[in-house]
Write an enzyme that holds these catalytic residues in place. Structure first.
Site: not given
Ligand code: NAD
Ligand code: TYD
Length: 339
Positions: A128-130, A153, A157
């Protein structure tokens, strides 16, 4: 090509599996095994469209369990491991950091060790970019930008990224790391900003805005993200990091207004609540390296992708109701009750 995908029942992992095996690809040349623990975020409903595919297999298990992981890698002999499995939500990691530490660090370590033992030819770690932390305008982070993670988190990562890259430096393992910006799209768990706001708006509930809502996120459609991951696997170089930026950077409050307008609900539903501790003000990425080396481009404009996502949630109210029952209520109470 044989894939071992972890976390394939989550939001992005399931979109990746639909990309590999869905009808849009025609006759797929991929065999896919999906290892998922099915935490609160894992949902096999997300995979209903490919569940019966002859080249797909689901394995219920934990990436931290070395016995399960080693046996599976020995059995499948994947050409590539793609690690999506994670505890993926900042607010949950603030409330309880331990699960993020376990899955994101120990789980990635366990997978890397299995890949080392079995000489897996390719390993892509999804990040992630975070990890770069908040970035002051007008800068954009490239892949050499310093790591300044602010939440448990993002720190977990960042640690897992460094661990993965150390396996390239030390063991010459062909590891790659991708770092994407905020994703949105169908099947996203309604704890993240966009699905939470869509779902609350559709139900006419208050929309909790952290602080002044002026934090900026760069929105990437999940299908653009998945195409970028496939491009990195097919054309990227081992040992490299690839940033995957979105198609639109916006302050949160602007995104929420777009959602309320699309749903036909008043802006007065927005409710300012106490800010997130350690809240990163702005994320901004340069994806120039990925574009130059693989030819990938984000194809889905934000306004179009957002409208389609709102339609998806409108048409899938039963999916949302199911994932919001039970544990979600408890989480919502813990995160929002005292804000
Ligand atoms: P999500 O929370 O929707 O899904 C996570 C999945 O991983 C679930 O199916 C869960 O059951 C599984 N999981 C969790 N712990 C596990 C374990 N110990 N063993 C096996 N499976 C396990 O997450 P997402 O939003 O789909 O994110 C997927 C990946 O992308 C993550 O690595 C996250 O850091 C990365 N990512 C997410 C975003 C975003 O905006 N959501 C952006 C950039 C990167
Ligand atoms: P989020 O979807 O949790 O992603 P990330 O924190 O990983 O960027 O949040 C996106 C942005 O929205 C972040 O600046 C936090 C804000 N946010 C709210 O203002 N209210 C909320 O209830 C949530 C979940 C996020």
């Amino acid at each position: 090509m044989r894939f071992l995908v972890t976390g394939g029942a989550g939001f992005i992992g399931s979109a990746f599996l639909r990309l590999l095996l869905g009808p849009a690809r025609g006759e797929s040349s991929f065999d896919v095994v999906n290892l998922d623990k099915l935490t609160y975020a894992g949902n096999l409903e997300n995979l209903a469209s490919i569940a019966g595919h002859p080249r797909y297999r689901f394995v219920h298990g934990d990436i931290c369990d070395a016995g399960v992981v080693n046996a599976l890698v020995a059995d499948v002999r994947p050409d590539v491991i793609v690690n999506f499995a994670a505890e993926s939500h900042v607010d949950r990691s603030i409330l309880s950091p331990a699960p993020a530490f376990e899955t994101n660090l120990r789980g990635t370590f366990t997978l890397l060790e299995a890949a080392r033992l079995h000489k897996t030819p390719r390993f892509l770690h999804v990040s992630t970019d975070e990890v770069y932390g908040s970035i002051d305008p007008p800068h954009e982070a490239d892949e050499n930008y310093p790591l300044r993670a602010s939440s448990p988190y993002s720190a977990s990562k960042a640690g897992s990224d460094l661990l993965a890259l150390s396996y390239f430096a030390t063991y010459k393992m062909p590891v790659m790391v991708t770092r994407a910006s905020n994703n949105y799209g169908p099947y996203q768990f309604p704890e993240k900003l966009i699905p939470l706001m869509i779902s609350n708006a559709l139900e006419g509930k208050a929309l909790p805005i952290y602080g002044a809502g002026m934090q900026v996120r760069d929105w990437l459609h999940v299908e653009d993200h998945c195409r970028a991951i496939l491009a990195a696997i097919e054309r990227g170089r081992p040992g490299e990091i690839y940033n995957i930026g979105g198609s639109r950077a916006l302050p949160n409050v602007e995104v929420v207004k777009l959602i309320l307008d699309a749903v036909g609900k008043p802006h007065s539903l927005m409710q300012t609540v106490v800010d997130r501790p350690g809240h990163d003000r702005r994320y901004a990425l340069s994806s120039e390296k990925l574009v130059r080396e693989t030819g990938w481009q984000a194809a889905i404009p934000f306004e179009e992708g957002l409208q389609a996502t709102i339609e998806w949630y409108r048409n899938n109210a039963a999916w949302t109701a199911r994932v919001k029952s039970g544990e979600y209520q408890h989480y919502y109470e813990r995160n929002y009750a005292n804000r």
